[in-house]
Design a protein around this motif. Sequence first.
Motif, PDB file in Angstrom:
ATOM      1  N   UNK A  76      -3.489 -44.539 -17.528  1.00 31.41           N
ATOM      2  CA  UNK A  76      -4.205 -44.273 -18.774  1.00 31.41           C
ATOM      3  C   UNK A  76      -3.709 -42.993 -19.443  1.00 31.41           C
ATOM      4  N   UNK A  77      -3.366 -41.986 -18.637  1.00 27.43           N
ATOM      5  CA  UNK A  77      -2.824 -40.739 -19.196  1.00 27.43           C
ATOM      6  C   UNK A  77      -1.514 -41.031 -19.910  1.00 27.43           C
ATOM      7  N   UNK A  78      -0.634 -41.776 -19.246  1.00 30.19           N
ATOM      8  CA  UNK A  78       0.683 -42.055 -19.821  1.00 30.19           C
ATOM      9  C   UNK A  78       0.607 -42.982 -21.030  1.00 30.19           C
ATOM     10  N   UNK A  79      -0.434 -43.788 -21.128  1.00 33.58           N
ATOM     11  CA  UNK A  79      -0.606 -44.668 -22.284  1.00 33.58           C
ATOM     12  C   UNK A  79      -1.301 -43.965 -23.441  1.00 33.58           C
ATOM     13  N   UNK A  80      -1.806 -42.749 -23.213  1.00 28.12           N
ATOM     14  CA  UNK A  80      -2.419 -41.984 -24.294  1.00 28.12           C
ATOM     15  C   UNK A  80      -3.887 -42.273 -24.506  1.00 28.12           C
ATOM     16  N   UNK A  81      -4.618 -42.512 -23.429  1.00 27.32           N
ATOM     17  CA  UNK A  81      -6.067 -42.743 -23.517  1.00 27.32           C
ATOM     18  C   UNK A  81      -6.744 -41.419 -23.858  1.00 27.32           C
ATOM     19  N   UNK A  82      -7.415 -41.380 -24.992  1.00 23.59           N
ATOM     20  CA  UNK A  82      -8.043 -40.146 -25.473  1.00 23.59           C
ATOM     21  C   UNK A  82      -9.340 -39.830 -24.749  1.00 23.59           C
ATOM     22  N   UNK A  83      -9.849 -40.737 -23.944  1.00 24.64           N
ATOM     23  CA  UNK A  83     -11.127 -40.534 -23.279  1.00 24.64           C
ATOM     24  C   UNK A  83     -11.034 -39.764 -21.980  1.00 24.64           C
ATOM     25  N   UNK A  84      -9.852 -39.306 -21.607  1.00 28.60           N
ATOM     26  CA  UNK A  84      -9.680 -38.572 -20.355  1.00 28.60           C
ATOM     27  C   UNK A  84      -9.847 -37.074 -20.581  1.00 28.60           C
ATOM     28  N   UNK A  85     -10.255 -36.391 -19.543  1.00 25.38           N
ATOM     29  CA  UNK A  85     -10.455 -34.942 -19.640  1.00 25.38           C
ATOM     30  C   UNK A  85      -9.113 -34.219 -19.631  1.00 25.38           C
ATOM     31  N   UNK A  86      -9.057 -33.121 -20.344  1.00 22.02           N
ATOM     32  CA  UNK A  86      -7.818 -32.341 -20.418  1.00 22.02           C
ATOM     33  C   UNK A  86      -7.437 -31.805 -19.043  1.00 22.02           C
ATOM     34  N   UNK A  87      -8.414 -31.555 -18.193  1.00 20.68           N
ATOM     35  CA  UNK A  87      -8.125 -31.098 -16.835  1.00 20.68           C
ATOM     36  C   UNK A  87      -7.356 -32.132 -16.042  1.00 20.68           C
ATOM     37  N   UNK A  88      -7.670 -33.389 -16.244  1.00 17.97           N
ATOM     38  CA  UNK A  88      -6.934 -34.446 -15.557  1.00 17.97           C
ATOM     39  C   UNK A  88      -5.486 -34.486 -16.030  1.00 17.97           C
ATOM     40  N   UNK A  89      -5.277 -34.322 -17.318  1.00 19.00           N
ATOM     41  CA  UNK A  89      -3.927 -34.328 -17.870  1.00 19.00           C
ATOM     42  C   UNK A  89      -3.129 -33.152 -17.320  1.00 19.00           C
ATOM     43  N   UNK A  90      -3.744 -31.967 -17.264  1.00 18.75           N
ATOM     44  CA  UNK A  90      -3.056 -30.785 -16.758  1.00 18.75           C
ATOM     45  C   UNK A  90      -2.762 -30.890 -15.263  1.00 18.75           C
ATOM     46  N   UNK A  91      -3.672 -31.490 -14.490  1.00 13.07           N
ATOM     47  CA  UNK A  91      -3.408 -31.703 -13.059  1.00 13.07           C
ATOM     48  C   UNK A  91      -2.259 -32.680 -12.871  1.00 13.07           C
ATOM     49  N   UNK A  92      -2.190 -33.691 -13.714  1.00 15.07           N
ATOM     50  CA  UNK A  92      -1.100 -34.665 -13.642  1.00 15.07           C
ATOM     51  C   UNK A  92       0.230 -33.993 -13.978  1.00 15.07           C
ATOM     52  N   UNK A  93       0.236 -33.144 -14.992  1.00 15.15           N
ATOM     53  CA  UNK A  93       1.447 -32.390 -15.346  1.00 15.15           C
ATOM     54  C   UNK A  93       1.885 -31.507 -14.189  1.00 15.15           C
ATOM     55  N   UNK A  94       0.948 -30.824 -13.563  1.00 17.28           N
ATOM     56  CA  UNK A  94       1.257 -29.944 -12.433  1.00 17.28           C
ATOM     57  C   UNK A  94       1.797 -30.741 -11.246  1.00 17.28           C
ATOM     58  N   UNK A  95       1.307 -31.949 -11.061  1.00 15.24           N
ATOM     59  CA  UNK A  95       1.774 -32.793  -9.954  1.00 15.24           C
ATOM     60  C   UNK A  95       3.210 -33.264 -10.197  1.00 15.24           C
ATOM     61  N   UNK A  96       3.554 -33.493 -11.448  1.00 18.60           N
ATOM     62  CA  UNK A  96       4.902 -33.965 -11.775  1.00 18.60           C
ATOM     63  C   UNK A  96       5.901 -32.817 -11.745  1.00 18.60           C
TER      64      UNK A  96
END
Length: 138
Positions: A76-96
């Motif tokens: 969902x993050x990679x597809x651009x789902x706007x309903x996700x929390x910014x913290x989840x996006x930042x954790x995903x970036x940190x994991x990559x």
Amino acid sequence: MAFNVLSGVMFVKSSFNAVTGDLTNMKVHQSAVLSTHLAQEVVHLGQLLAHLRHARKVKQADAALRAGLSRNTAYRIEKGDAGLAIGQVLRYLEAIAPGTTLAGLLNESDPSLSALQARESTKRVRDLSAAELDDLNF
């Protein structure tokens, strides 16, 4: 004046149903609330994350596991789902890409992105001239 317990329970139950009915109608899909421009930016951010993940050769399931997210959330993050929390996006970036900032991602300053672009760039091959074809003719 006697209080009827049964009627009190019915009153509470009907009040609860009225409140919960209103709450279920209040559920908002973020993509419907965002302007077209902002929705496109969220999709672009997701594409950048997917591109960075490909450049770093990290599987989506591995990145999700490192970030403490489900694979569905990573998708969902990679597809651009706007309903996700910014913290989840930042954790995903940190994991990559540990240590990469959101600004660095948006600027596409990660060296692995330029390496991926070099690998993926197509090389134009021109046709051989008549003289070059004659040189190759046995």
